[in-house]
Design a protein around this motif. Structure first.
Motif, PDB file in Angstrom:
ATOM      1  N   LEU A  62     -10.191   4.373  10.001  1.00  0.00           N
ATOM      2  CA  LEU A  62      -9.168   4.077   8.997  1.00  0.00           C
ATOM      3  C   LEU A  62      -8.037   3.257   9.605  1.00  0.00           C
ATOM      4  N   ASP A  63      -7.659   3.534  10.844  1.00  0.00           N
ATOM      5  CA  ASP A  63      -6.645   2.718  11.523  1.00  0.00           C
ATOM      6  C   ASP A  63      -7.099   1.259  11.604  1.00  0.00           C
ATOM      7  N   ILE A  64      -8.362   1.067  11.928  1.00  0.00           N
ATOM      8  CA  ILE A  64      -8.921  -0.283  12.017  1.00  0.00           C
ATOM      9  C   ILE A  64      -8.798  -0.994  10.673  1.00  0.00           C
ATOM     10  N   MET A  65      -9.108  -0.279   9.601  1.00  0.00           N
ATOM     11  CA  MET A  65      -9.019  -0.861   8.266  1.00  0.00           C
ATOM     12  C   MET A  65      -7.580  -1.180   7.889  1.00  0.00           C
ATOM     13  N   LYS A  66      -6.659  -0.291   8.251  1.00  0.00           N
ATOM     14  CA  LYS A  66      -5.252  -0.504   7.892  1.00  0.00           C
ATOM     15  C   LYS A  66      -4.655  -1.687   8.633  1.00  0.00           C
ATOM     16  N   GLU A  67      -5.169  -1.986   9.815  1.00  0.00           N
ATOM     17  CA  GLU A  67      -4.677  -3.164  10.523  1.00  0.00           C
ATOM     18  C   GLU A  67      -5.141  -4.440   9.835  1.00  0.00           C
ATOM     19  N   ALA A  68      -6.380  -4.449   9.342  1.00  0.00           N
ATOM     20  CA  ALA A  68      -6.908  -5.640   8.669  1.00  0.00           C
ATOM     21  C   ALA A  68      -6.416  -5.734   7.229  1.00  0.00           C
ATOM     22  N   ASP A  69      -6.433  -4.630   6.522  1.00  0.00           N
ATOM     23  CA  ASP A  69      -5.971  -4.578   5.132  1.00  0.00           C
ATOM     24  C   ASP A  69      -4.579  -3.952   5.149  1.00  0.00           C
TER      25      ASP A  69
ATOM     26  N   TYR B 141      -0.438  -0.401  -0.445  1.00  0.00           N
ATOM     27  CA  TYR B 141      -0.892  -0.102  -1.803  1.00  0.00           C
ATOM     28  C   TYR B 141       0.239   0.591  -2.558  1.00  0.00           C
ATOM     29  N   GLU B 142       0.476   0.118  -3.776  1.00  0.00           N
ATOM     30  CA  GLU B 142       1.600   0.650  -4.554  1.00  0.00           C
ATOM     31  C   GLU B 142       1.424   2.129  -4.875  1.00  0.00           C
ATOM     32  N   ASP B 143       0.177   2.569  -5.098  1.00  0.00           N
ATOM     33  CA  ASP B 143      -0.026   3.959  -5.518  1.00  0.00           C
ATOM     34  C   ASP B 143       0.029   4.943  -4.357  1.00  0.00           C
ATOM     35  N   THR B 144      -0.364   4.518  -3.164  1.00  0.00           N
ATOM     36  CA  THR B 144      -0.395   5.442  -2.027  1.00  0.00           C
ATOM     37  C   THR B 144       0.704   5.169  -0.997  1.00  0.00           C
ATOM     38  N   GLU B 145       1.303   3.985  -1.045  1.00  0.00           N
ATOM     39  CA  GLU B 145       2.372   3.628  -0.100  1.00  0.00           C
ATOM     40  C   GLU B 145       3.547   3.015  -0.871  1.00  0.00           C
ATOM     41  N   PRO B 146       4.133   3.761  -1.809  1.00  0.00           N
ATOM     42  CA  PRO B 146       5.129   3.171  -2.715  1.00  0.00           C
ATOM     43  C   PRO B 146       6.373   2.626  -2.020  1.00  0.00           C
ATOM     44  N   GLU B 147       6.884   3.320  -1.019  1.00  0.00           N
ATOM     45  CA  GLU B 147       8.098   2.852  -0.358  1.00  0.00           C
ATOM     46  C   GLU B 147       7.839   1.582   0.439  1.00  0.00           C
ATOM     47  N   ALA B 148       6.743   1.557   1.180  1.00  0.00           N
ATOM     48  CA  ALA B 148       6.394   0.357   1.946  1.00  0.00           C
ATOM     49  C   ALA B 148       6.127  -0.820   1.013  1.00  0.00           C
ATOM     50  N   SER B 149       5.465  -0.542  -0.113  1.00  0.00           N
ATOM     51  CA  SER B 149       5.183  -1.587  -1.095  1.00  0.00           C
ATOM     52  C   SER B 149       6.483  -2.144  -1.672  1.00  0.00           C
ATOM     53  N   LYS B 150       7.395  -1.277  -2.014  1.00  0.00           N
ATOM     54  CA  LYS B 150       8.669  -1.692  -2.593  1.00  0.00           C
ATOM     55  C   LYS B 150       9.474  -2.524  -1.600  1.00  0.00           C
ATOM     56  N   THR B 151       9.497  -2.085  -0.352  1.00  0.00           N
ATOM     57  CA  THR B 151      10.249  -2.803   0.680  1.00  0.00           C
ATOM     58  C   THR B 151       9.687  -4.196   0.909  1.00  0.00           C
ATOM     59  N   LEU B 152       8.356  -4.299   1.014  1.00  0.00           N
ATOM     60  CA  LEU B 152       7.741  -5.599   1.254  1.00  0.00           C
ATOM     61  C   LEU B 152       7.940  -6.529   0.071  1.00  0.00           C
ATOM     62  N   ASN B 153       7.772  -6.024  -1.133  1.00  0.00           N
ATOM     63  CA  ASN B 153       7.875  -6.871  -2.319  1.00  0.00           C
ATOM     64  C   ASN B 153       9.269  -7.462  -2.499  1.00  0.00           C
TER      65      ASN B 153
ATOM     66  N   ASP C  96     -13.894   7.226   1.757  1.00  0.00           N
ATOM     67  CA  ASP C  96     -13.497   6.624   0.481  1.00  0.00           C
ATOM     68  C   ASP C  96     -12.354   5.626   0.655  1.00  0.00           C
ATOM     69  N   GLN C  97     -11.379   5.976   1.484  1.00  0.00           N
ATOM     70  CA  GLN C  97     -10.271   5.055   1.731  1.00  0.00           C
ATOM     71  C   GLN C  97     -10.753   3.789   2.434  1.00  0.00           C
ATOM     72  N   ILE C  98     -11.683   3.951   3.353  1.00  0.00           N
ATOM     73  CA  ILE C  98     -12.225   2.805   4.076  1.00  0.00           C
ATOM     74  C   ILE C  98     -12.942   1.857   3.118  1.00  0.00           C
ATOM     75  N   VAL C  99     -13.773   2.407   2.252  1.00  0.00           N
ATOM     76  CA  VAL C  99     -14.507   1.588   1.291  1.00  0.00           C
ATOM     77  C   VAL C  99     -13.549   0.883   0.337  1.00  0.00           C
ATOM     78  N   ARG C 100     -12.498   1.574  -0.078  1.00  0.00           N
ATOM     79  CA  ARG C 100     -11.508   0.942  -0.951  1.00  0.00           C
ATOM     80  C   ARG C 100     -10.886  -0.278  -0.275  1.00  0.00           C
ATOM     81  N   ARG C 101     -10.571  -0.142   1.005  1.00  0.00           N
ATOM     82  CA  ARG C 101      -9.934  -1.241   1.726  1.00  0.00           C
ATOM     83  C   ARG C 101     -10.911  -2.373   2.037  1.00  0.00           C
ATOM     84  N   LEU C 102     -12.197  -2.096   2.023  1.00  0.00           N
ATOM     85  CA  LEU C 102     -13.201  -3.151   2.193  1.00  0.00           C
ATOM     86  C   LEU C 102     -13.360  -4.000   0.944  1.00  0.00           C
TER      87      LEU C 102
END
Length: 331
Positions: free
Chosen positions: A8-15, A19-31, A308-314
């Protein structure tokens, strides 16, 4: 051993785009730092950093053409000339101007390759110099292929062909890649592209490619660059890759040809996974290998708790038009 990356760490580095639904604060800050580049009808084309928009507006209008900014919606309209040829010429002039004036370091890696910008799933609005696509946050298209040989004595019955990038590459020097990869130029067929790249990078004959290379699907993700990408960190790279596998004969030896690869190795699955965990692979190549392991039942729901999280990020849903919204190619 501390510091090793999970799948999952590998996926998070590439993707890396939150995500707005699972990382709302990070999404808001970046946007808050982004504007959406849109076409006339409001169709999103890319995510542009506010720092890039500032430089765009500071560029003489005779160079960049009219630019309309809606601060309330945080949208940008630009390059809206009548024909694709005129738009391509306008964007080319802008990128050349920025390159000449040293506006962005990323343009030092100028490739003289034009990449497509789609306004619908099959219409190219204009084309952009490859090294400048990230400045506009545009969709990027490419091809990746993982080559392997069957080996009953190895773990999982195979060994994987791994490439090491040349030390003088402007992006991700010395890092590891899956076997062959490249960017898709405007008008280029994905299968013909992977054949070309296989010849240029690994000296794999066209005949062998046409006989054995198999299309295995697409992956979609949004990468955020760091200093390894050869320019300004923080650029947004929405990407889609056509993915291929090839089983190569046991007596075939891949050899570097165009200078972009320092060397090739045949590694067991366990060796590849060790290097992945150490962060040795270029991030999107690591993602491709995770996809390979899923397709070959090496990573499964039974042995990977974050499956499931990995497949979503793929297979990330992207708001931009293009062939990734249509389905698989016929080749």
């Amino acid at each position: 051993m501390p510091g090793l990356m999970s799948n999952l760490d590998i996926m998070k580095e590439a993707d890396a785009f939150p995500y707005e639904d699972t990382e709302p604060e990070a999404s808001k800050t970046l946007n808050k730092t982004l504007y959406t580049l849109v076409w006339k009808d409001g169709q999103p084309l890319g995510f542009m950093l506010d720092t890039v928009l500032k430089e765009l507006l500071a560029t003489p209008e005779k160079v960049r053409g009219p630019v309309l900014v809606d601060e309330a919606k945080r949208t940008v309209r630009a390059f809206e000339l009548p024909t694709a040829e005129e738009r391509t010429k306008l964007v080319a002039g802008l990128m050349a101007y920025w390159r000449e004036h040293g506006t962005f370091d990323i343009l030092r890696g100028w490739r003289d390759e034009l990449w497509p910008v789609f306004g619908s799933d099959d219409e190219v609005l204009y084309s952009v110099e490859r090294s400048g696509t990230g400045l506009l946050g545009l969709m990027r298209y490419g091809v990746h292929m993982t080559a392997y040989v069957k080996d009953p004595t190895a773990s999982y019955g195979m060994k994987i062909l791994v490439a090491q990038r040349a030390a003088n590459k402007s992006t991700y020097p010395n890092m590891l890649d899956n076997s062959v990869a490249g960017g898709l130029m405007t008008g280029e067929d994905p299968f013909e592209c992977i054949i070309r790249e296989a010849d240029e990078e690994a000296n794999i004959p066209e005949e062998l490619m046409r006989e054995r290379a198999k299309f295995k699907g697409m992956v979609r993700y949004i990468y955020i660059t760091d200093e390894r990408a050869g320019g300004e960190a923080g650029q947004i790279y929405p990407e889609m890759q056509w993915v291929y596998d090839i089983e190569i004969p046991t007596d075939f030896t891949a050899t570097p040809k165009d200078g972009e690869v320092a060397g090739f190795w045949l590694w067991t699955v366990d060796e590849v996974r060790e290097k992945l965990a150490q962060g040795r692979f270029k991030p999107n190549c690591a993602l491709i290998l995770v996809d390979f392991f899923i397709r070959h039942n090496i990573i499964t729901p039974e042995n990977e708790p974050d499956y499931d999280q990995i497949v979503r990020r793929l297979h990330r849903r992207l708001p931009f038009p293009g062939p990734h919204q249509v389905g698989v190619p016929t080749t």
